[in-house]
Structures are given as C-alpha cells and as structure tokens.
Design a protein around this motif. Structure first.
Motif, PDB file in Angstrom:
ATOM      1  N   LEU A 189      62.230  -4.918 -33.812  1.00  0.00           N
ATOM      2  CA  LEU A 189      62.550  -5.862 -34.889  1.00  0.00           C
ATOM      3  C   LEU A 189      61.280  -6.527 -35.444  1.00  0.00           C
ATOM      4  CD1 LEU A 189      64.598  -7.664 -36.472  1.00  0.00           C
ATOM      5  CD2 LEU A 189      64.663  -9.143 -34.456  1.00  0.00           C
ATOM      6  N   PHE A 190      60.402  -6.985 -34.569  1.00  0.00           N
ATOM      7  CA  PHE A 190      59.225  -7.719 -35.050  1.00  0.00           C
ATOM      8  C   PHE A 190      58.185  -6.791 -35.672  1.00  0.00           C
ATOM      9  CE2 PHE A 190      59.842 -11.792 -32.234  1.00  0.00           C
ATOM     10  CZ  PHE A 190      60.974 -12.109 -32.988  1.00  0.00           C
ATOM     11  N   PHE A 240      56.030 -16.514 -38.855  1.00  0.00           N
ATOM     12  CA  PHE A 240      57.225 -16.648 -39.695  1.00  0.00           C
ATOM     13  C   PHE A 240      58.215 -17.613 -39.057  1.00  0.00           C
ATOM     14  CE2 PHE A 240      59.979 -13.784 -37.131  1.00  0.00           C
ATOM     15  CZ  PHE A 240      59.002 -13.233 -36.311  1.00  0.00           C
ATOM     16  N   MET A 241      59.134 -18.107 -39.893  1.00  0.00           N
ATOM     17  CA  MET A 241      60.131 -19.067 -39.421  1.00  0.00           C
ATOM     18  C   MET A 241      61.131 -18.391 -38.487  1.00  0.00           C
ATOM     19  SD  MET A 241      59.331 -21.979 -40.718  1.00  0.00           S
ATOM     20  CE  MET A 241      60.733 -23.106 -40.838  1.00  0.00           C
ATOM     21  N   ASP A 242      61.474 -19.063 -37.403  1.00  0.00           N
ATOM     22  CA  ASP A 242      62.529 -18.578 -36.512  1.00  0.00           C
ATOM     23  C   ASP A 242      63.874 -18.772 -37.216  1.00  0.00           C
ATOM     24  OD1 ASP A 242      62.727 -18.247 -33.093  1.00  0.00           O
ATOM     25  OD2 ASP A 242      64.548 -18.499 -34.286  1.00  0.00           O
ATOM     26  N   ILE A 243      64.668 -17.716 -37.239  1.00  0.00           N
ATOM     27  CA  ILE A 243      65.935 -17.731 -37.994  1.00  0.00           C
ATOM     28  C   ILE A 243      67.031 -18.524 -37.270  1.00  0.00           C
ATOM     29  CG2 ILE A 243      67.058 -15.641 -37.131  1.00  0.00           C
ATOM     30  CD1 ILE A 243      67.380 -14.792 -40.075  1.00  0.00           C
ATOM     31  N   MET A 244      66.822 -18.758 -35.979  1.00  0.00           N
ATOM     32  CA  MET A 244      67.775 -19.579 -35.203  1.00  0.00           C
ATOM     33  C   MET A 244      66.994 -20.740 -34.582  1.00  0.00           C
ATOM     34  SD  MET A 244      70.058 -16.536 -33.503  1.00  0.00           S
ATOM     35  CE  MET A 244      68.933 -15.156 -33.721  1.00  0.00           C
ATOM     36  N   LEU A 274      58.286 -16.749 -23.649  1.00  0.00           N
ATOM     37  CA  LEU A 274      59.154 -16.217 -22.600  1.00  0.00           C
ATOM     38  C   LEU A 274      58.840 -14.756 -22.301  1.00  0.00           C
ATOM     39  CD1 LEU A 274      62.512 -17.688 -24.025  1.00  0.00           C
ATOM     40  CD2 LEU A 274      60.927 -18.771 -22.413  1.00  0.00           C
ATOM     41  N   GLY A 287      64.701 -15.454 -20.233  1.00  0.00           N
ATOM     42  CA  GLY A 287      65.380 -15.806 -21.485  1.00  0.00           C
ATOM     43  C   GLY A 287      64.854 -15.064 -22.693  1.00  0.00           C
ATOM     44  N   GLN A 288      63.900 -14.138 -22.501  1.00  0.00           N
ATOM     45  CA  GLN A 288      63.366 -13.375 -23.646  1.00  0.00           C
ATOM     46  C   GLN A 288      64.468 -12.497 -24.235  1.00  0.00           C
ATOM     47  OE1 GLN A 288      60.000 -10.808 -22.733  1.00  0.00           O
ATOM     48  NE2 GLN A 288      59.575 -10.399 -24.893  1.00  0.00           N
ATOM     49  N   THR A 289      64.571 -12.519 -25.579  1.00  0.00           N
ATOM     50  CA  THR A 289      65.606 -11.717 -26.241  1.00  0.00           C
ATOM     51  C   THR A 289      65.033 -10.674 -27.189  1.00  0.00           C
ATOM     52  OG1 THR A 289      65.861 -13.392 -27.975  1.00  0.00           O
ATOM     53  CG2 THR A 289      67.359 -13.545 -26.095  1.00  0.00           C
ATOM     54  N   VAL A 290      63.794 -10.884 -27.669  1.00  0.00           N
ATOM     55  CA  VAL A 290      63.138  -9.882 -28.523  1.00  0.00           C
ATOM     56  C   VAL A 290      61.890  -9.413 -27.781  1.00  0.00           C
ATOM     57  CG1 VAL A 290      62.023  -9.410 -30.730  1.00  0.00           C
ATOM     58  CG2 VAL A 290      64.013 -10.935 -30.653  1.00  0.00           C
ATOM     59  N   HIS A 310      55.719 -12.865 -28.359  1.00  0.00           N
ATOM     60  CA  HIS A 310      55.651 -13.908 -29.399  1.00  0.00           C
ATOM     61  C   HIS A 310      55.506 -15.280 -28.759  1.00  0.00           C
ATOM     62  CE1 HIS A 310      59.847 -13.036 -28.412  1.00  0.00           C
ATOM     63  NE2 HIS A 310      60.056 -14.335 -28.534  1.00  0.00           N
ATOM     64  N   HIS A 314      56.450 -19.241 -29.412  1.00  0.00           N
ATOM     65  CA  HIS A 314      57.273 -20.186 -30.177  1.00  0.00           C
ATOM     66  C   HIS A 314      56.472 -21.467 -30.411  1.00  0.00           C
ATOM     67  CE1 HIS A 314      61.305 -18.283 -29.326  1.00  0.00           C
ATOM     68  NE2 HIS A 314      60.639 -17.795 -28.293  1.00  0.00           N
ATOM     69  N   HIS A 327      68.867 -21.934 -27.369  1.00  0.00           N
ATOM     70  CA  HIS A 327      67.946 -20.836 -27.652  1.00  0.00           C
ATOM     71  C   HIS A 327      68.661 -19.659 -28.319  1.00  0.00           C
ATOM     72  CE1 HIS A 327      64.478 -18.331 -27.263  1.00  0.00           C
ATOM     73  NE2 HIS A 327      65.125 -17.449 -26.543  1.00  0.00           N
TER      74      HIS A 327
HETATM   75  P1  AMP Z   1      62.800 -14.918 -27.310  1.00  0.00           P
HETATM   76  O1  AMP Z   1      64.200 -15.177 -26.809  1.00  0.00           O
HETATM   77  O2  AMP Z   1      61.738 -15.764 -26.697  1.00  0.00           O
HETATM   78  O3  AMP Z   1      62.536 -13.434 -27.227  1.00  0.00           O
HETATM   79  O4  AMP Z   1      62.784 -15.357 -28.822  1.00  0.00           O
HETATM   80  C1  AMP Z   1      63.201 -14.546 -29.874  1.00  0.00           C
HETATM   81  C2  AMP Z   1      63.321 -15.460 -31.055  1.00  0.00           C
HETATM   82  O5  AMP Z   1      63.406 -14.653 -32.210  1.00  0.00           O
HETATM   83  C3  AMP Z   1      64.563 -16.369 -31.032  1.00  0.00           C
HETATM   84  O6  AMP Z   1      64.169 -17.736 -31.123  1.00  0.00           O
HETATM   85  C4  AMP Z   1      65.361 -15.894 -32.250  1.00  0.00           C
HETATM   86  O7  AMP Z   1      65.991 -16.967 -32.906  1.00  0.00           O
HETATM   87  C5  AMP Z   1      64.281 -15.272 -33.109  1.00  0.00           C
HETATM   88  N1  AMP Z   1      64.727 -14.231 -34.032  1.00  0.00           N
HETATM   89  C6  AMP Z   1      65.536 -13.171 -33.761  1.00  0.00           C
HETATM   90  N2  AMP Z   1      65.677 -12.400 -34.860  1.00  0.00           N
HETATM   91  C7  AMP Z   1      64.934 -12.969 -35.835  1.00  0.00           C
HETATM   92  C8  AMP Z   1      64.677 -12.654 -37.210  1.00  0.00           C
HETATM   93  N3  AMP Z   1      65.199 -11.569 -37.800  1.00  0.00           N
HETATM   94  N4  AMP Z   1      63.876 -13.481 -37.924  1.00  0.00           N
HETATM   95  C9  AMP Z   1      63.349 -14.583 -37.344  1.00  0.00           C
HETATM   96  N5  AMP Z   1      63.539 -14.935 -36.058  1.00  0.00           N
HETATM   97  C10 AMP Z   1      64.334 -14.147 -35.314  1.00  0.00           C
END
Ligand code: AMP
Ligand code: ZN
Length: 140
Positions: free
Chosen positions: A10-11, A33-37, A91, A97-100, A104, A106, A119
C-alpha cells in the motif's frame, strides 16, 4: 520508483502516486502524508522510499533519514497547529499493533488533555484532513 519496491505494498503505491494521499512533504529518501484514520488532529506518517517491512529490515541510513524528517515535521506540526506536544510512535510486527508492513513513523501532534483515538479505526474525510495539512505545510 521506491528502492527495493514491493508491488503489493500500500505505501509503495502511495509513493508511486497509484493510490491518492494528502502529501505534506517529500525529499530524496522520505515521503510524508496525512494518516487517513487519525488518532489525533494532524496525525501523519513518514515513510522511507525503500520498501522494508519494519525497523528490523530497514538499513540504518534510511531509518536515520526518516528520523530527520520526523523532527522537521514535528517542529512544523507543533508550530502550524499550535499543539502542546507531539507524540512519535513506530510499531514493528503484528504483535506490536503494526497493520501496514512498510516501515513508517507516526507523528501525532497533541493538545493538553486531548485523548487519543483508537489505532487505525475511524476513517476521516479528505476535506477535513486537507485544511489541517495546509497548516502544517505552511509551517515547514
Ligand atoms: P501501523 O498500524 O503502525 O502499521 O500504522 C498504519 C497506519 O496507516 C494507520 O495509522 C492507518 O490509519 C494508516 N493508513 C492505512 N491506510 C492508509 C491510507 N491509504 N492512507 C493514509 N494512511 C493510511
Ligand atoms: Zn512498500
């Protein structure tokens, strides 16, 4: 093109412009870039233009570049949004708790007494995020 690019990341797609983002800053090695959530008002992300899953995989010169950009952004965000503090979070691994899975950092500006949203939970609209982004950009 991201060095060490991954086709299904994604990134990496955000850096390439294949997925839209609200950009705050870019240099040779980093993209912001701005975090979307967002978890706080002005929450944004610094990513290296090098695909590495996490801190364990990222060559240290790229990590250093991210930290330098994080400092530049934290100063601008604090000034532009008149925040009382800035929280930096990073993370590594699903257990943390890492999701992407593209490294990166924050950056979360915080106002005194402001509580943090959950989160990666609630999506914010681009027309809400853009004016906040403009304030940070103006302070860069
Ligand atoms: P992490 O859980 O540390 O991997 O953080 C991933 C971050 O990416 C979370 O805060 C999400 O809100 C953010 N995120 C996911 N998809 C997007 C997107 N398309 N654009 C901007 N931020 C995103
Ligand atoms: Zn990537």
């Amino acid at each position: 093109m991201t060095e060490h690019h991954s086709d299904d990341c994604l990134f990496c797609k955000i850096i390439a412009g294949d997925i839209p983002s609200i950009k705050l800053y870019e240099d040779d090695r980093t993209y912001v870039f701005m975090d979307i959530m967002p978890q706080t008002r002005g929450h944004h992300l610094i990513i290296p233009k090098y695909h590495a899953q996490d801190f364990f995989d990222l060559p240290i010169d790229w990590a250093n570049a991210c930290l330098a950009t994080a400092q530049k952004m934290a100063i601008a965000a604090k000034a532009g949004l008149e925040s009382d503090g800035v929280r930096i979070m990073q993370l590594n691994g699903a257990a943390a708790g890492q999701t992407v899975f593209h490294y990166h950092v924050h950056v979360m500006p915080v106002m005194k007494g402001e509580s943090m949203a959950l989160h990666a939970r609630d999506m914010e609209k681009p027309d809400v995020l853009q004016p906040i982004a403009d304030k940070i950009i103006a302070a860069l």
